[in-house]
Design an enzyme around this catalytic site. Structure first.
Site, PDB file in Angstrom:
ATOM      1  N   CYS A  51       8.063   3.995   3.575  1.00  0.00           N
ATOM      2  CA  CYS A  51       7.462   5.348   3.523  1.00  0.00           C
ATOM      3  C   CYS A  51       8.670   6.145   4.712  1.00  0.00           C
ATOM      4  CB  CYS A  51       5.963   5.182   4.016  1.00  0.00           C
ATOM      5  SG  CYS A  51       5.227   4.534   2.838  1.00  0.00           S
ATOM      6  N   ALA A  67       0.821  -1.293  -0.021  1.00  0.00           N
ATOM      7  CA  ALA A  67       0.086   0.179  -0.023  1.00  0.00           C
ATOM      8  C   ALA A  67       0.929   1.246  -0.111  1.00  0.00           C
ATOM      9  CB  ALA A  67      -0.895  -0.013   1.322  1.00  0.00           C
ATOM     10  N   CYS A  68       1.908   1.256   0.522  1.00  0.00           N
ATOM     11  CA  CYS A  68       2.640   2.469   0.874  1.00  0.00           C
ATOM     12  C   CYS A  68       4.070   2.523   0.544  1.00  0.00           C
ATOM     13  CB  CYS A  68       2.472   2.927   2.451  1.00  0.00           C
ATOM     14  SG  CYS A  68       3.439   2.051   3.489  1.00  0.00           S
ATOM     15  N   GLY A  69       4.779   1.470   0.125  1.00  0.00           N
ATOM     16  CA  GLY A  69       6.078   1.475   0.105  1.00  0.00           C
ATOM     17  C   GLY A  69       6.924   1.624   1.197  1.00  0.00           C
TER      18      GLY A  69
END
Length: 307
Positions: A132, A128-130
């Protein structure tokens, strides 16, 4: 460089899996087969002369183009800079791996130690977010990232056609409806490379890895189109590849726009139908209505001229 796989007798996970579902539609119910996008972890390890392989990240991804994903991730993170930095990419052959882990660990052998060896800041990365929150804009400058080159100028009509061209190349999405995509395009709209993944950042890494392994970086004459939103991690990876132009079907984030302005990138959001919003450096778009000139560089969605 060499790219090696595992024993052919061991079955690699596919990009989709078949499941049995119960489909309720209005007053009718039926049992049928369906397909889901595969989600599996991929552990990326690096090694160099005199150093054993060490894991640097685990990311949830859709199997396929795993070597490109690994190479693109390393390039995006600044751990490699040239194609000849990579000597070999291979699925790990550790005897300790279970059957479920086969084809889920890639080792990248480097020609030399990276200038800054990977640290403990790397950890699990979700689809979803790499990865981060680990870098600020200042850290990108410290790492040596430079403003991109002038890059291409893209006609508005060409830009508007790109999401459909990318969608046409999404084979797995057409069967599952569950994947993001990233596409590398020429300024005249030719699709050069398209990759799919359950994680939008993985799809970008696969595209960057494809170009990196062919020694095509920097991609200063092309543009990147992504099927979802354009967050910081997407623009950071584009910057690492020298891409001056990022267009997204969804919205960009505030940090993505800050990055684009600092490094002179063009970011386009809400690219749907005949409309888009330019958030930074609109000089790379042309063919817009004459009265849009003063409004196409947006501070937010409402400040831009729909096209």
């Amino acid at each position: 460089m060499q790219e090696e796989g595992r024993d052919a007798s061991r079955r690699r996970p596919g990009s989709t899996v078949r499941v049995r579902v119960r489909d309720l539609d209005g007053g009718s119910t039926r049992d049928r087969d369906d397909r889901l996008a595969t989600e599996e972890p991929l552990e990326i390890r690096v090694a160099w002369p005199g150093a054993p392989p060490r894991p640097i990240v685990v990311t949830m991804r859709t199997p396929g183009a795993d070597f490109e994903l690994a190479a693109g991730f390393l390039r995006s993170e600044g751990l490699v800079t040239r194609a000849d930095d990579v000597v070999r990419l291979a699925y790990c052959t550790d005897a300790s791996l279970t059957a479920e882990q086969l084809y889920n660990v890639v080792t990248v052998d480097l020609a030399r130690a990276p200038a800054e060896p990977p640290s403990a800041r790397y950890g699990a990365a979700t689809a979803a977010c790499g990865v981060c929150g680990k870098e600020s804009l200042a850290e990108l400058e410290i790492r040596g990232c430079q403003p991109v080159l002038a890059g291409p100028v893209v006609e508005a009509s060409t830009l508007c056609a790109l999401p459909d061209r990318l969608r046409a190349a999404q084979d797995v999405f057409s069967r599952t409806g569950g994947l993001h995509a990233a596409g590398l395009f020429s300024p005249d709209g030719e699709l050069l490379c398209a990759r799919e993944d359950i994680g939008r950042h993985n799809a970008v890494d696969k595209v960057v890895g494809w170009a990196f392994l062919q020694d095509l970086l920097p991609l200063s004459g092309q543009l990147l189109v992504v099927s979802g939103r354009a967050g910081y991690e997407i623009c950071q990876k584009a910057l690492a590849a020298g891409l001056p132009f990022v267009a997204a079907v969804g919205a960009p984030s505030s940090l993505a726009v800050d990055l684009a302005k600092r490094f002179e990138m063009t970011v386009v959001g809400f690219l749907r139908g005949e409309r888009f919003v330019v958030y930074s450096h609109p000089e790379r778009t042309t063919g817009l209505p004459a009265d849009a000139d003063d409004r196409r560089e947006a501070g937010g969605e409402g400040a831009a001229r729909p096209v």
